[in-house]
Design an enzyme around this catalytic site. Structure first.
Site, PDB file in Angstrom:
ATOM      1  N   ASP A  94       0.864  -1.166   0.009  1.00 39.05           N
ATOM      2  CA  ASP A  94      -0.260   0.226   0.133  1.00 39.05           C
ATOM      3  C   ASP A  94       0.855   1.223  -0.205  1.00 39.05           C
ATOM      4  O   ASP A  94       0.178   2.198  -0.014  1.00 39.05           O
ATOM      5  CB  ASP A  94      -0.287  -0.024   1.329  1.00 39.05           C
ATOM      6  CG  ASP A  94      -2.180   0.416   1.332  1.00 39.05           C
ATOM      7  OD1 ASP A  94      -2.230   1.450   0.168  1.00 39.05           O
ATOM      8  OD2 ASP A  94      -2.226   1.123   2.327  1.00 39.05           O
ATOM      9  N   ASN A 116      -2.497 -10.642  -4.402  1.00 37.45           N
ATOM     10  CA  ASN A 116      -2.323 -12.335  -4.493  1.00 37.45           C
ATOM     11  C   ASN A 116      -0.879 -12.582  -3.653  1.00 37.45           C
ATOM     12  O   ASN A 116       0.199 -12.067  -4.199  1.00 37.45           O
ATOM     13  CB  ASN A 116      -2.231 -12.437  -5.961  1.00 37.45           C
ATOM     14  CG  ASN A 116      -3.920 -12.233  -6.801  1.00 37.45           C
ATOM     15  OD1 ASN A 116      -4.561 -12.620  -5.836  1.00 37.45           O
ATOM     16  ND2 ASN A 116      -3.838 -12.854  -8.175  1.00 37.45           N
ATOM     17  N   ARG A 139     -10.231  11.468 -12.020  1.00 33.63           N
ATOM     18  CA  ARG A 139      -9.692  11.345 -10.631  1.00 33.63           C
ATOM     19  C   ARG A 139      -8.850  10.158  -9.862  1.00 33.63           C
ATOM     20  O   ARG A 139      -8.153   9.670  -9.321  1.00 33.63           O
ATOM     21  CB  ARG A 139     -10.883  11.941  -9.163  1.00 33.63           C
ATOM     22  CG  ARG A 139     -11.544  13.220  -9.524  1.00 33.63           C
ATOM     23  CD  ARG A 139     -11.850  13.862  -8.167  1.00 33.63           C
ATOM     24  NE  ARG A 139     -12.730  12.830  -8.276  1.00 33.63           N
ATOM     25  CZ  ARG A 139     -13.695  12.623  -7.113  1.00 33.63           C
ATOM     26  NH1 ARG A 139     -12.809  12.353  -5.915  1.00 33.63           N
ATOM     27  NH2 ARG A 139     -14.256  11.551  -6.589  1.00 33.63           N
ATOM     28  N   LYS A 140      -9.119   8.517 -10.699  1.00 36.89           N
ATOM     29  CA  LYS A 140      -9.036   7.769 -10.816  1.00 36.89           C
ATOM     30  C   LYS A 140      -7.459   6.911 -11.023  1.00 36.89           C
ATOM     31  O   LYS A 140      -7.495   6.891 -12.216  1.00 36.89           O
ATOM     32  CB  LYS A 140      -9.648   6.575 -11.022  1.00 36.89           C
ATOM     33  CG  LYS A 140     -11.284   7.197 -10.287  1.00 36.89           C
ATOM     34  CD  LYS A 140     -12.412   5.638 -10.766  1.00 36.89           C
ATOM     35  CE  LYS A 140     -12.415   5.822 -11.820  1.00 36.89           C
ATOM     36  NZ  LYS A 140     -13.835   4.284 -12.525  1.00 36.89           N
TER      37      LYS A 140
END
Ligand SMILES: CCCCCCCCCCCC(=O)SCCNC(=O)CCNC(=O)[C@H](O)C(C)(C)COP(=O)(O)OP(=O)(O)OC[C@H]1O[C@@H](n2cnc3c(N)ncnc32)[C@H](O)[C@@H]1OP(=O)(O)O
Length: 173
Positions: A94, A116, A139-140
């Site tokens: 992350d 995974n 915005r992604k």
């Protein structure tokens, strides 16, 4: 051009939302009810004593929109005896894809993270997290990564993620 990212130990580094040096308590309606100093606040991966937890360095390539993290997970990150906890791996995935997204898109938050876990990572071994921006849609930001051994012979994990740029018109994320 590649730039090393220097995250100073023991000091919070972040996008500014939420503030690293404050604790914002919220009521049931999500409105802030009290804000008080929280001088102990730290960036999570920098919260353990040196050598015991997340030992890492990151490098970002601005041209290719790639972020590489060299990681050694210390003894406080154990899950199954002798191996890194999956949550610790997820934290560094992350953080790495997040760094890639932040340095590409500015203030973003993780909306989705899929991992995974292919092979267990031995505690205290050194691994490489290779992440790259795959595409931007409004915005992604879509960022993927893999976690490999230094010699690239072992693929430990693969992940895809979605980060959403914070909308300044919305008061809280
Ligand atoms: C320099 C040092 C830095 C140092 C930086 C170090 C890196 C640290 C990285 C750690 C980052 C974290 O862990 S952040 C902490 C974990 N994440 C969170 O707590 C986020 C909680 N979620 C939220 O606050 C919100 O859902 C947001 C902000 C993610 C999105 O809310 P929003 O802004 O209202 O956006 P919204 O309108 O709902 O959606 C915008 C578009 O995204 C899509 N979308 C939204 N969520 C999802 C989803 N889960 N899966 C699929 N798609 C989604 C919508 O369909 C829409 O698509 P379309 O209709 O436009 O096509």
């Amino acid at each position: 051009m590649s730039i090393p990212i220097n995250l100073v130990r023991g000091r919070g580094v972040g996008s500014g939302r939420p503030r690293q040096d404050s604790l914002c308590l919220r009521g049931a309606d999500s409105k802030p009810v009290k804000e008080e100093p929280l001088s102990q606040a730290r960036l999570f991966p920098r919260s353990l004593e040196e050598g015991l937890g997340f030992e890492y360095a990151m490098f970002h390539n601005q041209v290719e929109n790639r972020t590489v993290c060299i990681l050694q997970g210390g003894p406080y990150l154990q899950g199954i005896p002798g191996f890194l906890h999956g949550g610790a791996i997820a934290t560094m995935i992350d953080s790495t894809v997040g760094m890639c997204a932040v340095l590409t898109g500015g203030a973003v938050m993780t909306a989705n993270l899929n991992i995974n876990f292919r092979r267990p990572i031995p505690l205290c071994s050194v691994v490489v997290i290779n992440s790259q921006l795959d595409k931007i849609e409004g915005r992604k930001l879509f960022v993927s990564c893999n976690v490999q051994s230094l010699d690239e012979k072992t693929l430990y994990s693969e992940a895809t993620s979605l980060f959403v740029k914070l909308d300044p018109k919305k008061t809280s994320p």
